[in-house]
Design a protein around this motif. Structure first.
Motif, PDB file in Angstrom:
ATOM      1  N   LYS A  14       0.831  -1.210   0.000  1.00 39.74           N
ATOM      2  CA  LYS A  14       0.000   0.000   0.000  1.00 39.74           C
ATOM      3  C   LYS A  14       0.863   1.257   0.000  1.00 39.74           C
ATOM      4  CE  LYS A  14      -4.157  -1.815   2.169  1.00 39.74           C
ATOM      5  NZ  LYS A  14      -5.034  -1.775   3.354  1.00 39.74           N
ATOM      6  N   GLU A  15       1.925   1.222   0.784  1.00 38.77           N
ATOM      7  CA  GLU A  15       2.829   2.371   0.831  1.00 38.77           C
ATOM      8  C   GLU A  15       3.521   2.577  -0.518  1.00 38.77           C
ATOM      9  OE1 GLU A  15       6.361   4.149   3.698  1.00 38.77           O
ATOM     10  OE2 GLU A  15       5.371   2.273   4.256  1.00 38.77           O
ATOM     11  N   LEU A  16       3.955   1.488  -1.131  1.00 45.72           N
ATOM     12  CA  LEU A  16       4.585   1.555  -2.447  1.00 45.72           C
ATOM     13  C   LEU A  16       3.606   2.098  -3.484  1.00 45.72           C
ATOM     14  CD1 LEU A  16       6.911   0.945  -4.414  1.00 45.72           C
ATOM     15  CD2 LEU A  16       6.064  -1.423  -4.520  1.00 45.72           C
ATOM     16  N   ASP A  17       2.375   1.608  -3.466  1.00 41.09           N
ATOM     17  CA  ASP A  17       1.366   2.076  -4.414  1.00 41.09           C
ATOM     18  C   ASP A  17       1.070   3.562  -4.220  1.00 41.09           C
ATOM     19  OD1 ASP A  17       1.131  -0.398  -5.615  1.00 41.09           O
ATOM     20  OD2 ASP A  17      -0.640  -0.989  -4.465  1.00 41.09           O
ATOM     21  N   ALA A  18       0.981   4.004  -2.986  1.00 41.15           N
ATOM     22  CA  ALA A  18       0.714   5.412  -2.707  1.00 41.15           C
ATOM     23  C   ALA A  18       1.858   6.287  -3.217  1.00 41.15           C
ATOM     24  CB  ALA A  18       0.497   5.625  -1.209  1.00 41.15           C
ATOM     25  N   LEU A  19       3.090   5.848  -3.004  1.00 38.94           N
ATOM     26  CA  LEU A  19       4.248   6.601  -3.487  1.00 38.94           C
ATOM     27  C   LEU A  19       4.266   6.651  -5.004  1.00 38.94           C
ATOM     28  CD1 LEU A  19       6.862   8.118  -2.838  1.00 38.94           C
ATOM     29  CD2 LEU A  19       8.032   5.910  -2.870  1.00 38.94           C
TER      30      LEU A  19
END
Length: 72
Positions: free
Chosen positions: A15-20
């Motif tokens: 999720k963090e990777l996708d948000a970035l």
């Protein structure tokens, strides 16, 4: 030539990777590629530093400040 690999991420990390990726307007692969590049560079630098430490110590260089004084 490019090759594909598969990696497993925790849901939170994904999720963090996708948000970035969304916020920077790039793909996940671009971010992961750059992260791997930086990691490998860092490891090579650490290995080089470890190889050179005995030579530096033989010249009385123990800290980054010592290096700075020598090159300044």
């Amino acid at each position: 030539m490019r090759e594909s690999i598969s990696i497993s991420l925790s849901e939170a990390l994904k999720k963090e990777l996708d948000a970035l990726a969304r916020s920077e307007g790039v793909g996940r692969s671009d971010i992961v590629r750059e992260a791997v590049r930086e990691y490998l560079f860092s490891r090579r630098l650490q290995a080089l530093r470890a190889d050179l430490m005995p030579y530096a110590r033989a010249q009385g260089i123990y800290t980054d400040d010592d290096v700075f004084q020598v090159v300044s």
